[in-house]
Design an enzyme around this catalytic site. Structure first.
Site, PDB file in Angstrom:
ATOM      1  CB  CYS A  26      -0.869   0.039   1.044  1.00 55.65           C
ATOM      2  SG  CYS A  26      -2.059   1.339   1.528  1.00 55.65           S
ATOM      3  CB  SER A  28       0.093   4.352   4.181  1.00 55.40           C
ATOM      4  OG  SER A  28      -0.679   3.056   4.146  1.00 55.40           O
ATOM      5  CG  HIS A  31       3.776   7.921   2.277  1.00 62.09           C
ATOM      6  ND1 HIS A  31       3.879   8.772   1.060  1.00 62.09           N
ATOM      7  CD2 HIS A  31       2.320   7.806   1.997  1.00 62.09           C
ATOM      8  CE1 HIS A  31       2.939   9.094   0.458  1.00 62.09           C
ATOM      9  NE2 HIS A  31       2.067   8.530   1.075  1.00 62.09           N
ATOM     10  CG  HIS A  47      -0.973  -1.382   6.643  1.00 67.20           C
ATOM     11  ND1 HIS A  47       0.136  -0.976   5.586  1.00 67.20           N
ATOM     12  CD2 HIS A  47      -1.980  -0.855   6.018  1.00 67.20           C
ATOM     13  CE1 HIS A  47      -0.345  -0.107   4.731  1.00 67.20           C
ATOM     14  NE2 HIS A  47      -1.681   0.033   4.944  1.00 67.20           N
ATOM     15  CB  CYS A 150      -5.524  -0.768   4.347  1.00 66.35           C
ATOM     16  SG  CYS A 150      -4.837   0.667   4.327  1.00 66.35           S
TER      17      CYS A 150
HETATM   18 ZN   LIG Z   1      -2.857   0.884   3.266  1.00 70.90          ZN
END
Ligand SMILES: [Zn+2]
Ligand SMILES: [Zn+2]
Length: 350
Positions: A26, A28, A31, A47, A150
């Site tokens: 993902c 996130s 990053h 996650h 997510c």
């Molecule tokens: Zn995510």
């Protein structure tokens, strides 16, 4: 990222250990992979986790070893002001809450290792609170379950829970990664008449059309605001979702609205980013700008809805998994995400 053997603490009374079968890659995570957020290392990323329950703490009665589950991103303590209000996506436990004292869960000798989003999903096993796992039906593949944990939930929830998009409306979506494509699919499910997708990569816009966009704008060649006005009889969009995570595209989303329209900030902007809005025009146009925290998702309620829509062929989630990777290919998976080569990459385990 490097692969190493580490020690994972066994589950406490209210936790479960999951043998991970699929872990989504993902933005996130990305990053942190790029170290844009001042990550505290060492850190196990990942996650979007789906797998099989392996061990449960003695107080756990909701799942049993052998159950297929998805880890719902984030934490919901069940006791704080927001959890009690029924807004668990805003969960803010007090600093001394037991929930926050479980870390680090992963150790290498005397060195504690952080788990990203309390999951640490690029690993063979993870331990999470039982309140964080949602059953995954037998006929929903692990890869699909992982995405729901997510990205898909965030996009779906932004449309259905945060903005409550009405049938027949015009929806603008800026950014066509995994979350943006989930926004597009959810907008189609709730009956948006026009879905205008914006990206700077043509391959992403092709994906957007496959997943339900009726119009596309390549923002590297065209002016988003002008094109949206042209496509809406001069009025602007009813809803605009910003999934790029940039102040400029947030302002664009807002400026692309009709009077009374709603802009939703879904993307994770850089720390300290600032947006400029003309307050007089805001008052006169009656526009709204709102934030969507993890799609205002209540996983126990929303994940089963998403699984049902997948089974009914209305959310095309299997098609979003454009490539799978093995754990040793983890850095390749991040490079593919960064290069925009995949809708969603998923790390799979035997
Ligand atoms: Zn995510
Ligand atoms: Zn809470």
């Amino acid at each position: 990222m490097v692969i190493e053997e580490v020690d994972l603490k066994p589950p406490t009374a209210d936790e479960v250990r999951i043998k991970i079968r699929a872990s989504g890659v993902c933005h996130s995570d990305y990053h942190h992979w790029e170290n844009e957020f001042g990550s505290v290392l060492p850190l196990v990323l990942g996650h979007e986790v789906a797998g099989v329950v392996d061990t449960v703490g003695e107080a756990v009665s909701t799942v049993r070893p052998g159950d297929r589950v998805v880890n719902a991103m984030g934490h919901r303590c069940g006791e704080c002001f927001y959890c009690l209000k029924g807004e668990p996506y805003l969960c803010t436990p007090p600093a001394d809450a037991p929930l926050l004292k479980r870390f680090p869960r992963i150790w290498k000798g005397n060195q504690g290792i952080n788990s990203f989003a309390a999951a640490g999903g690029f690993a063979e096993y993870t331990v999470v609170p039982a309140t964080q796992v949602i059953p995954l039906p037998e006929d929903v593949p692990f890869e699909v379950g992982a995405l729901v944990g997510c990205g898909v939930a965030t996009g779906f929830g932004s449309v259905v829970n945060t903005a409550k998009v009405q049938p027949g409306s015009t929806v603008l979506v800026i950014g066509c990664g995994g979350v943006g494509l989930s926004v597009i699919q959810a907008a189609a499910v709730v009956g948006a008449a026009k879905i205008i997708a914006v990206d700077i990569r043509d391959n992403k816009l092709t994906y957007a059309q496959q997943f339900g966009a009726t119009h596309v704008i390549n923002a590297s060649r065209e002016d988003t605001i002008q094109r949206v006005r042209a496509l809406t009889g001069g009025f602007g969009a009813d809803y605009a979702f910003e999934v790029v995570s940039h102040p400029k595209t947030i302002e664009q989303a807002y400026e692309s609205l009709r009077k009374g329209g709603v802009a939703v900030v879904v993307g994770i902007s850089p720390i300290d980013a600032q947006v400029t809005i003309d307050p007089l025009a805001m008052m006169r146009t009656g526009r709204t700008i709102m934030g969507s925290a993890f799609g205002n998702i209540r996983p126990a309620i929303d994940f089963p809805r998403i699984f049902e829509l997948y089974r009914a062929g209305k959310l095309h989630l299997r098609e979003m998994v454009s490539r799978t990777f093995t754990l040793p290919e983890i850095n390749e998976a991040f490079q593919a995400l960064g290069a925009g080569e995949v809708v969603r990459g998923v790390v799979v385990f035997d």
